[in-house]
Design a protein around this motif. Structure first.
Motif, PDB file in Angstrom:
ATOM      1  N   GLN A   1      17.166  -3.249  -6.946  1.00  0.00           N
ATOM      2  CA  GLN A   1      15.945  -3.617  -6.219  1.00  0.00           C
ATOM      3  C   GLN A   1      15.004  -2.423  -6.064  1.00  0.00           C
ATOM      4  O   GLN A   1      14.151  -2.418  -5.172  1.00  0.00           O
ATOM      5  CB  GLN A   1      16.302  -4.218  -4.853  1.00  0.00           C
ATOM      6  N   ARG A   2      15.123  -1.474  -6.972  1.00  0.00           N
ATOM      7  CA  ARG A   2      14.188  -0.344  -7.016  1.00  0.00           C
ATOM      8  C   ARG A   2      13.629  -0.201  -8.428  1.00  0.00           C
ATOM      9  O   ARG A   2      13.725   0.858  -9.058  1.00  0.00           O
ATOM     10  CB  ARG A   2      14.885   0.953  -6.593  1.00  0.00           C
ATOM     11  N   PRO A   3      13.041  -1.252  -8.974  1.00  0.00           N
ATOM     12  CA  PRO A   3      12.558  -1.174 -10.356  1.00  0.00           C
ATOM     13  C   PRO A   3      11.346  -0.254 -10.485  1.00  0.00           C
ATOM     14  O   PRO A   3      10.578  -0.065  -9.541  1.00  0.00           O
ATOM     15  CB  PRO A   3      12.182  -2.621 -10.676  1.00  0.00           C
ATOM     16  N   GLN A   4      11.179   0.307 -11.673  1.00  0.00           N
ATOM     17  CA  GLN A   4       9.995   1.089 -12.000  1.00  0.00           C
ATOM     18  C   GLN A   4       8.887   0.155 -12.467  1.00  0.00           C
ATOM     19  O   GLN A   4       9.130  -1.029 -12.780  1.00  0.00           O
ATOM     20  CB  GLN A   4      10.322   2.102 -13.099  1.00  0.00           C
ATOM     21  N   LEU A   5       7.687   0.666 -12.561  1.00  0.00           N
ATOM     22  CA  LEU A   5       6.570  -0.148 -13.015  1.00  0.00           C
ATOM     23  C   LEU A   5       6.803  -0.703 -14.420  1.00  0.00           C
ATOM     24  O   LEU A   5       6.315  -1.779 -14.764  1.00  0.00           O
ATOM     25  CB  LEU A   5       5.268   0.665 -12.997  1.00  0.00           C
TER      26      LEU A   5
ATOM     27  N   ALA B   1       7.036   2.289   7.529  1.00  0.00           N
ATOM     28  CA  ALA B   1       8.481   2.387   7.354  1.00  0.00           C
ATOM     29  C   ALA B   1       9.153   1.918   8.636  1.00  0.00           C
ATOM     30  O   ALA B   1       8.590   2.046   9.729  1.00  0.00           O
ATOM     31  CB  ALA B   1       8.897   3.820   7.032  1.00  0.00           C
ATOM     32  N   GLU B   2      10.341   1.380   8.484  1.00  0.00           N
ATOM     33  CA  GLU B   2      11.048   0.832   9.635  1.00  0.00           C
ATOM     34  C   GLU B   2      11.262   1.905  10.704  1.00  0.00           C
ATOM     35  O   GLU B   2      11.793   2.973  10.422  1.00  0.00           O
ATOM     36  CB  GLU B   2      12.399   0.255   9.192  1.00  0.00           C
ATOM     37  N   ASN B   3      10.812   1.606  11.905  1.00  0.00           N
ATOM     38  CA  ASN B   3      10.933   2.508  13.065  1.00  0.00           C
ATOM     39  C   ASN B   3      10.189   3.825  12.895  1.00  0.00           C
ATOM     40  O   ASN B   3      10.372   4.756  13.683  1.00  0.00           O
ATOM     41  CB  ASN B   3      12.410   2.815  13.365  1.00  0.00           C
TER      42      ASN B   3
ATOM     43  N   ILE C   1       7.805  -2.719   0.919  1.00  0.00           N
ATOM     44  CA  ILE C   1       6.582  -1.917   1.008  1.00  0.00           C
ATOM     45  C   ILE C   1       6.842  -0.489   0.565  1.00  0.00           C
ATOM     46  O   ILE C   1       6.055   0.102  -0.194  1.00  0.00           O
ATOM     47  CB  ILE C   1       6.039  -1.965   2.457  1.00  0.00           C
ATOM     48  N   GLN C   2       7.952   0.096   1.016  1.00  0.00           N
ATOM     49  CA  GLN C   2       8.278   1.463   0.625  1.00  0.00           C
ATOM     50  C   GLN C   2       8.587   1.559  -0.868  1.00  0.00           C
ATOM     51  O   GLN C   2       8.255   2.569  -1.515  1.00  0.00           O
ATOM     52  CB  GLN C   2       9.458   1.985   1.448  1.00  0.00           C
ATOM     53  N   SER C   3       9.197   0.534  -1.425  1.00  0.00           N
ATOM     54  CA  SER C   3       9.462   0.526  -2.864  1.00  0.00           C
ATOM     55  C   SER C   3       8.161   0.585  -3.650  1.00  0.00           C
ATOM     56  O   SER C   3       8.035   1.330  -4.637  1.00  0.00           O
ATOM     57  CB  SER C   3      10.260  -0.719  -3.253  1.00  0.00           C
TER      58      SER C   3
ATOM     59  N   ALA D   1       5.275   1.691  -2.442  1.00  0.00           N
ATOM     60  CA  ALA D   1       4.639   2.988  -2.156  1.00  0.00           C
ATOM     61  C   ALA D   1       5.164   4.058  -3.107  1.00  0.00           C
ATOM     62  O   ALA D   1       4.390   4.893  -3.617  1.00  0.00           O
ATOM     63  CB  ALA D   1       4.912   3.393  -0.705  1.00  0.00           C
ATOM     64  N   LYS D   2       6.464   4.041  -3.375  1.00  0.00           N
ATOM     65  CA  LYS D   2       7.054   5.020  -4.293  1.00  0.00           C
ATOM     66  C   LYS D   2       6.628   4.758  -5.736  1.00  0.00           C
ATOM     67  O   LYS D   2       6.529   5.690  -6.545  1.00  0.00           O
ATOM     68  CB  LYS D   2       8.579   4.989  -4.183  1.00  0.00           C
ATOM     69  N   ALA D   3       6.393   3.495  -6.076  1.00  0.00           N
ATOM     70  CA  ALA D   3       6.015   3.154  -7.452  1.00  0.00           C
ATOM     71  C   ALA D   3       4.569   3.505  -7.756  1.00  0.00           C
ATOM     72  O   ALA D   3       4.242   3.947  -8.873  1.00  0.00           O
ATOM     73  CB  ALA D   3       6.245   1.663  -7.696  1.00  0.00           C
ATOM     74  N   LEU D   4       3.690   3.336  -6.774  1.00  0.00           N
ATOM     75  CA  LEU D   4       2.248   3.478  -7.026  1.00  0.00           C
ATOM     76  C   LEU D   4       1.791   4.928  -6.830  1.00  0.00           C
ATOM     77  O   LEU D   4       0.991   5.240  -5.957  1.00  0.00           O
ATOM     78  CB  LEU D   4       1.466   2.526  -6.119  1.00  0.00           C
ATOM     79  N   THR D   5       2.289   5.803  -7.684  1.00  0.00           N
ATOM     80  CA  THR D   5       1.842   7.190  -7.706  1.00  0.00           C
ATOM     81  C   THR D   5       1.062   7.435  -8.985  1.00  0.00           C
ATOM     82  O   THR D   5       1.188   6.676  -9.966  1.00  0.00           O
ATOM     83  CB  THR D   5       3.028   8.163  -7.655  1.00  0.00           C
ATOM     84  N   LYS D   6       0.270   8.485  -9.004  1.00  0.00           N
ATOM     85  CA  LYS D   6      -0.497   8.808 -10.208  1.00  0.00           C
ATOM     86  C   LYS D   6       0.419   9.027 -11.401  1.00  0.00           C
ATOM     87  O   LYS D   6       0.143   8.554 -12.514  1.00  0.00           O
ATOM     88  CB  LYS D   6      -1.367  10.046  -9.969  1.00  0.00           C
ATOM     89  N   GLU D   7       1.523   9.741 -11.175  1.00  0.00           N
ATOM     90  CA  GLU D   7       2.443  10.035 -12.276  1.00  0.00           C
ATOM     91  C   GLU D   7       3.028   8.743 -12.856  1.00  0.00           C
ATOM     92  O   GLU D   7       3.087   8.569 -14.084  1.00  0.00           O
ATOM     93  CB  GLU D   7       3.581  10.946 -11.786  1.00  0.00           C
ATOM     94  N   ASN D   8       3.441   7.834 -11.984  1.00  0.00           N
ATOM     95  CA  ASN D   8       4.021   6.572 -12.459  1.00  0.00           C
ATOM     96  C   ASN D   8       2.986   5.707 -13.169  1.00  0.00           C
ATOM     97  O   ASN D   8       3.268   5.107 -14.211  1.00  0.00           O
ATOM     98  CB  ASN D   8       4.628   5.798 -11.297  1.00  0.00           C
ATOM     99  N   LEU D   9       1.795   5.624 -12.605  1.00  0.00           N
ATOM    100  CA  LEU D   9       0.752   4.805 -13.228  1.00  0.00           C
ATOM    101  C   LEU D   9       0.330   5.384 -14.572  1.00  0.00           C
ATOM    102  O   LEU D   9       0.080   4.643 -15.528  1.00  0.00           O
ATOM    103  CB  LEU D   9      -0.440   4.669 -12.282  1.00  0.00           C
ATOM    104  N   ASP D  10       0.248   6.699 -14.663  1.00  0.00           N
ATOM    105  CA  ASP D  10      -0.090   7.329 -15.942  1.00  0.00           C
ATOM    106  C   ASP D  10       0.979   7.027 -16.988  1.00  0.00           C
ATOM    107  O   ASP D  10       0.673   6.694 -18.141  1.00  0.00           O
ATOM    108  CB  ASP D  10      -0.236   8.845 -15.779  1.00  0.00           C
ATOM    109  N   GLN D  11       2.239   7.164 -16.595  1.00  0.00           N
ATOM    110  CA  GLN D  11       3.331   6.898 -17.536  1.00  0.00           C
ATOM    111  C   GLN D  11       3.349   5.436 -17.954  1.00  0.00           C
ATOM    112  O   GLN D  11       3.536   5.106 -19.135  1.00  0.00           O
ATOM    113  CB  GLN D  11       4.668   7.278 -16.908  1.00  0.00           C
TER     114      GLN D  11
END
Length: 353
Positions: free
Chosen positions: A332-336, A21-23, A64-66, A68-78
């Motif tokens: 610019q914060r799309p879901q999977l 993350a930045e800084n 990168i942070q976007s 990181a937030k997308a690639l969670t177990k909950e998101n991938l399962d959904q």
């Protein structure tokens, strides 16, 4: 490699990305293979601007942070829950990627892999480093992926289907060249916002994020405003003043100066705040540092217009004024499960035979 294994690999990648993350990049000792990849990736992020002048560290960290937030177990399962991933045999799907924003082709990349197919990647000359690095990290997590991921620099050969992203001009070439292959061919699209004058300052500040993120280079960036007749832009300009520092970036400033000069020499009437010009125009595709706007008489009229022009629109932003719109600040914060051009790349991958 079964679906759960692939999902676990992508979850681990998400944990790896979440360290940057930045800084505020902090190494998590529980993330696998950090000793091999953490410092190298941090250096790559810092060098990205030397590879592509628009890839400032701030913008790369955001991408990168976007992810990181997308690639969670909950998101991938959904994301994967509504598909049948049973395929007769793995095919090879070629990807021709754009390079307008960092990691813009990553969604296609993981969609093909999660579908069970092999991916043959031709990166854009503007984004040649980030995705190959992440692919290398994935292969260290699951060595079987080495047989499923290939990057090429020259001619694409030995593939069964293709997903190609480019301009309207290159799309015509792609459509001819790949006419005998199953394909998704992406063309130019733009995003629009529909306002009614009742937006809060917070919503208009968030709209600024939709406009200025990645300097407006993405198809998900808002480049056109629809406003009611008599609309005052005072509140809009007051809200987006928060983004004034964008003019201190040389490439953006050069575009601002050039495009403003072109407009003025053509005697176009402009609204201008010193870092963004607004021009009344029926087109959706505004140049960098400018946003077009158009007046409307009724929301019903705009809804009909947007349906008619759906093939050229990526996202619609509004405060629930029109159907299928998303909230301010989220383009610019799309879901999977938010697919480019509204074309489901997993369904496409799973139907190749």
């Amino acid at each position: 490699m079964d679906l759960e294994t692939k999902k676990n690999v992508f979850v681990t990648l998400g944990r790896f990305l979440n360290q940057f993350a930045e800084n505020n990049s902090n190494q998590d000792l529980s993330v696998p293979n950090n000793d091999l990849f953490f410092e190298e990736f941090e250096q790559l992020i810092q060098l990205s601007q030397s590879h592509n002048g628009w890839y400032t560290p701030e913008q790369v960290y955001f991408s990168i942070q976007s992810w990181a937030k997308a690639l969670t177990k909950e998101n991938l399962d959904q994301w994967t829950s509504s598909y049948d991933f049973t395929i007769a045999e793995s095919k090879t799907i070629a990807l021709i990627l754009a390079g307008n924003i960092p990691l813009v082709g990553f969604h296609d990349f993981i969609s093909v892999l999660i579908s069970g197919h092999n991916v043959l990647v031709k990166t854009s000359s503007n984004d040649q480093h980030l995705l190959p690095f992440l692919a290398k990290y994935l292969i260290t997590l699951e060595p079987q992926l080495a047989q499923k991921i290939t990057f090429v620099e020259g001619k694409l050969e030995n593939f069964d289907a293709v997903i190609a992203t480019g301009s309207n001009n290159t799309a015509r070439y792609f459509e001819y060249y790949f006419k005998d292959k199953p394909s998704i061919i992406r063309k130019n699209r733009n995003s629009v916002a529909v306002l009614n004058g009742q937006e809060t300052k917070e919503q208009l500040i968030a709209l600024g994020e939709d406009i200025f993120r990645y300097f407006g280079l993405g198809c998900r960036n808002v480049s056109k405003l629809f406003v009611p007749k008599g609309y005052s832009f005072d509140a809009f300009f007051e809200a987006i003043f928060e983004y004034q520092d964008v003019i201190h970036y040389e490439k953006y400033a050069n575009n601002y100066d050039y495009n403003k000069a072109v407009f003025l020499m053509s005697n176009y009437k402009l609204l201008d705040n010193g870092f963004l010009t607004l021009k009344e125009d029926s087109s959706h595709a505004s140049p960098i540092s400018s946003v077009f706007y158009e007046y409307y008489d009724s929301l019903a009229e705009i809804e009909k217009r947007l349906k008619t022009e759906a093939e050229t629109i990526q996202c619609i932003v509004s405060n629930n004024l029109v159907q299928n719109s998303i909230t301010f600040g989220q383009t610019q914060r799309p879901q999977l499960w938010d697919y480019a051009d509204h074309v489901d790349t997993i369904s496409f991958s799973l139907t190749i035979n």
